[in-house]
Design a protein around this motif. Structure first.
Motif, mmCIF file in Angstrom:
data_model
loop_
_atom_site.group_PDB
_atom_site.id
_atom_site.type_symbol
_atom_site.label_atom_id
_atom_site.label_comp_id
_atom_site.label_asym_id
_atom_site.label_seq_id
_atom_site.Cartn_x
_atom_site.Cartn_y
_atom_site.Cartn_z
ATOM 1 N N ALA A 1 0.870 -1.177 0.000
ATOM 2 C CA ALA A 1 0.000 0.000 0.000
ATOM 3 C C ALA A 1 0.910 1.232 0.000
ATOM 4 C CB ALA A 1 -0.914 0.002 1.216
ATOM 5 N N VAL A 2 0.752 2.088 -0.988
ATOM 6 C CA VAL A 2 1.660 3.219 -1.174
ATOM 7 C C VAL A 2 0.860 4.516 -1.198
ATOM 8 C CG1 VAL A 2 3.437 4.249 -2.632
ATOM 9 C CG2 VAL A 2 3.211 1.745 -2.514
ATOM 10 N N SER A 3 1.362 5.503 -0.489
ATOM 11 C CA SER A 3 0.797 6.856 -0.553
ATOM 12 C C SER A 3 1.933 7.842 -0.764
ATOM 13 C CB SER A 3 0.020 7.200 0.726
ATOM 14 O OG SER A 3 0.902 7.272 1.841
ATOM 15 N N VAL A 4 1.723 8.797 -1.679
ATOM 16 C CA VAL A 4 2.752 9.766 -2.040
ATOM 17 C C VAL A 4 2.145 11.161 -1.991
ATOM 18 C CG1 VAL A 4 4.351 10.541 -3.835
ATOM 19 C CG2 VAL A 4 3.933 8.091 -3.518
ATOM 20 N N ARG A 5 2.911 12.113 -1.460
ATOM 21 C CA ARG A 5 2.459 13.500 -1.415
ATOM 22 C C ARG A 5 3.655 14.410 -1.672
ATOM 23 N NH1 ARG A 5 1.080 13.635 3.332
ATOM 24 N NH2 ARG A 5 2.638 14.988 4.323
ATOM 25 N N GLU A 6 3.497 15.351 -2.605
ATOM 26 C CA GLU A 6 4.505 16.369 -2.862
ATOM 27 C C GLU A 6 3.947 17.728 -2.448
ATOM 28 O OE1 GLU A 6 7.349 15.461 -6.480
ATOM 29 O OE2 GLU A 6 5.288 15.112 -7.115
ATOM 30 N N GLU A 7 4.792 18.536 -1.803
ATOM 31 C CA GLU A 7 4.328 19.799 -1.237
ATOM 32 C C GLU A 7 5.196 20.962 -1.714
ATOM 33 O OE1 GLU A 7 3.303 19.721 3.013
ATOM 34 O OE2 GLU A 7 3.903 17.620 2.981
ATOM 35 N N ASP A 8 4.558 22.099 -1.900
ATOM 36 C CA ASP A 8 5.235 23.370 -2.168
ATOM 37 C C ASP A 8 5.155 24.199 -0.892
ATOM 38 O OD1 ASP A 8 6.319 25.676 -3.109
ATOM 39 O OD2 ASP A 8 4.712 26.141 -4.525
ATOM 40 N N LEU A 9 6.192 24.115 -0.059
ATOM 41 C CA LEU A 9 6.134 24.697 1.278
ATOM 42 C C LEU A 9 6.146 26.225 1.255
ATOM 43 C CD1 LEU A 9 8.605 22.264 3.113
ATOM 44 C CD2 LEU A 9 6.105 22.154 2.993
ATOM 45 N N ASN A 10 6.906 26.819 0.362
ATOM 46 C CA ASN A 10 7.014 28.284 0.333
ATOM 47 C C ASN A 10 6.144 28.935 -0.725
ATOM 48 O OD1 ASN A 10 8.395 27.413 -1.898
ATOM 49 N ND2 ASN A 10 10.383 28.217 -1.265
ATOM 50 N N GLN A 11 5.291 28.155 -1.373
ATOM 51 C CA GLN A 11 4.311 28.682 -2.335
ATOM 52 C C GLN A 11 4.967 29.488 -3.460
ATOM 53 O OE1 GLN A 11 1.050 27.777 -2.057
ATOM 54 N NE2 GLN A 11 1.694 26.560 -0.291
ATOM 55 N N ASP A 12 6.093 28.974 -3.972
ATOM 56 C CA ASP A 12 6.760 29.656 -5.078
ATOM 57 C C ASP A 12 6.510 28.974 -6.413
ATOM 58 O OD1 ASP A 12 8.204 27.349 -4.695
ATOM 59 O OD2 ASP A 12 10.177 28.309 -4.767
ATOM 60 N N GLY A 13 5.626 28.005 -6.441
ATOM 61 C CA GLY A 13 5.314 27.309 -7.676
ATOM 62 C C GLY A 13 6.211 26.130 -7.971
ATOM 63 N N LYS A 14 7.188 25.868 -7.096
ATOM 64 C CA LYS A 14 8.091 24.739 -7.277
ATOM 65 C C LYS A 14 8.016 23.841 -6.046
ATOM 66 C CE LYS A 14 11.333 27.233 -10.244
ATOM 67 N NZ LYS A 14 12.736 27.646 -10.458
ATOM 68 N N LEU A 15 7.950 22.542 -6.291
ATOM 69 C CA LEU A 15 7.793 21.589 -5.197
ATOM 70 C C LEU A 15 9.062 21.527 -4.364
ATOM 71 C CD1 LEU A 15 5.953 18.736 -7.135
ATOM 72 C CD2 LEU A 15 4.967 20.486 -5.651
ATOM 73 N N ASP A 16 8.882 21.376 -3.036
ATOM 74 C CA ASP A 16 10.008 21.373 -2.105
ATOM 75 C C ASP A 16 10.170 20.070 -1.348
ATOM 76 O OD1 ASP A 16 10.684 24.259 -2.422
ATOM 77 O OD2 ASP A 16 8.684 24.518 -1.572
ATOM 78 N N LEU A 17 9.137 19.242 -1.278
ATOM 79 C CA LEU A 17 9.180 18.089 -0.378
ATOM 80 C C LEU A 17 8.368 16.941 -0.952
ATOM 81 C CD1 LEU A 17 9.841 16.845 2.472
ATOM 82 C CD2 LEU A 17 7.711 17.895 3.260
ATOM 83 N N LEU A 18 8.923 15.731 -0.825
ATOM 84 C CA LEU A 18 8.214 14.501 -1.184
ATOM 85 C C LEU A 18 8.073 13.651 0.071
ATOM 86 C CD1 LEU A 18 7.151 12.262 -3.185
ATOM 87 C CD2 LEU A 18 9.520 11.457 -3.263
ATOM 88 N N THR A 19 6.858 13.211 0.353
ATOM 89 C CA THR A 19 6.598 12.299 1.467
ATOM 90 C C THR A 19 6.010 11.022 0.895
ATOM 91 O OG1 THR A 19 6.183 14.151 2.977
ATOM 92 C CG2 THR A 19 5.403 11.966 3.646
ATOM 93 N N LEU A 20 6.678 9.910 1.150
ATOM 94 C CA LEU A 20 6.236 8.611 0.636
ATOM 95 C C LEU A 20 6.076 7.639 1.799
ATOM 96 C CD1 LEU A 20 7.358 6.705 -2.490
ATOM 97 C CD2 LEU A 20 7.625 5.565 -0.302
ATOM 98 N N GLN A 21 4.940 6.969 1.842
ATOM 99 C CA GLN A 21 4.675 5.945 2.849
ATOM 100 C C GLN A 21 4.345 4.637 2.133
ATOM 101 O OE1 GLN A 21 1.513 7.662 5.185
ATOM 102 N NE2 GLN A 21 2.950 8.634 6.602
ATOM 103 N N LEU A 22 5.043 3.573 2.535
ATOM 104 C CA LEU A 22 4.885 2.271 1.874
ATOM 105 C C LEU A 22 4.697 1.197 2.939
ATOM 106 C CD1 LEU A 22 6.889 0.984 -1.144
ATOM 107 C CD2 LEU A 22 6.694 -0.460 0.867
ATOM 108 N N GLN A 23 3.643 0.409 2.807
ATOM 109 C CA GLN A 23 3.368 -0.697 3.736
ATOM 110 C C GLN A 23 3.439 -2.005 2.958
ATOM 111 O OE1 GLN A 23 -0.439 0.265 5.490
ATOM 112 N NE2 GLN A 23 0.511 1.488 7.112
#
Length: 267
Positions: free
Chosen positions: A100-122
């Motif tokens: 079971a995989v969940s992935v989330r990418e976030e733009d922390l500073n709201q500049d239009g470019k992604l800053d962080l990838l969070t991946l969870q795998l079971q």
């Protein structure tokens, strides 16, 4: 009646002499000492010619949702694996485990470019299985559209991690995941899956540009970097020698004919 100043301006005095005099020789020496030494100082202090430069840039990183995971379940070579490549999954047979995989990418500073990838795998496991090591491959686009994994290949060699890493390092441009800080927690409850949590940050990169020995910079590129260094030193020399000349001519150390500006005078 009281007087007050309504306007002021500096008075210009011209000092004239003939060509073959000590004053002319002094002027030539002063000009040489004013403009030549700053050039030598700037050149000898290194960095006068542009050889290396760097800049910071936030990369445009996108997770490609291509994953390959191999988990060793014993010290005798047993393993379970899973990937997003159908050809590889068909070759895994009983070693295939679908997590079971969940992935989330976030733009922390709201500049239009992604800053962080969070991946969870079971990863589901049997009660008798334990995970001893994990190999995880995630693919990203770095404004490059050349995939390091040939997902259309039916051959197992195309999915071999050693071959993938070797071909990736052979490319002209590579990226490195630096400062990994893995934390392995033991004590999985019976019947519960093996959990893998990944957090990857996309920092601002410093890109260095090194000019090869055969590179010939253009005129304006050379002047842009060399002129700033030369002028910054030249201004100090001009300030010093301007005061030396003023002292010499105002005090008539060398004989000249002072003449106020605007009044003609014949030698």
């Amino acid at each position: 009646m009281a007087f007050y100043e309504v306007y002021s301006h500096p008075a210009v005095i011209r000092y004239r002499t003939s060509v073959c005099t000590k004053a002319t020789l002094f002027l030539v020496i002063v000009l040489c000492l004013t403009y030549i030494p700053p050039l030598l100082v700037a050149f000898r202090s290194q960095g006068f010619w542009l050889k290396q430069s760097s800049y910071e840039e936030q990369p445009v990183v996108r997770f490609q949702y291509q994953t390959l995971m191999v988990a060793a379940t014993s010290t005798q070579g047993d393993y379970v694996a899973w990937s997003t490549f159908p050809h590889l999954n068909n070759m895994l047979g009983p070693s295939l485990r679908i997590p079971a995989v969940s992935v989330r990418e976030e733009d922390l500073n709201q500049d239009g470019k992604l800053d962080l990838l969070t991946l969870q795998l079971q990863l589901p496991l049997r009660n008798t299985e334990e995970v001893y090591s994990v190999q995880l491959l995630l693919t990203f686009s770095y404004q490059l559209f050349v995939s390091v994994v040939d997902g259309s290949s039916p051959f197992a060699s195309a999915y071999d991690l050693e071959n993938i890493v070797r071909s990736y390092q052979a490319r002209n441009l590579t990226t490195v995941l630096s400062c990994p800080m893995p934390v392995w927690t033991v004590g999985r409850a019976a019947g519960s899956p093996f959990e893998l949590n990944v957090e990857i940050r996309y920092p601002v990169e410093v890109t260095a540009l090194t000019l090869s020995s055969t590179y010939r910079p253009g005129f304006w590129e050379t002047i842009k970097f060399a002129w700033i260094q030369y002028v910054s030193i030249l201004l100090v020399f001009i300030w010093v020698f301007e005061r030396i000349q003023r002292f010499v001519f105002q005090n008539q150390v060398l004989t000249t004919v002072p003449l106020p500006a605007g009044k003609p005078h014949l030698l």
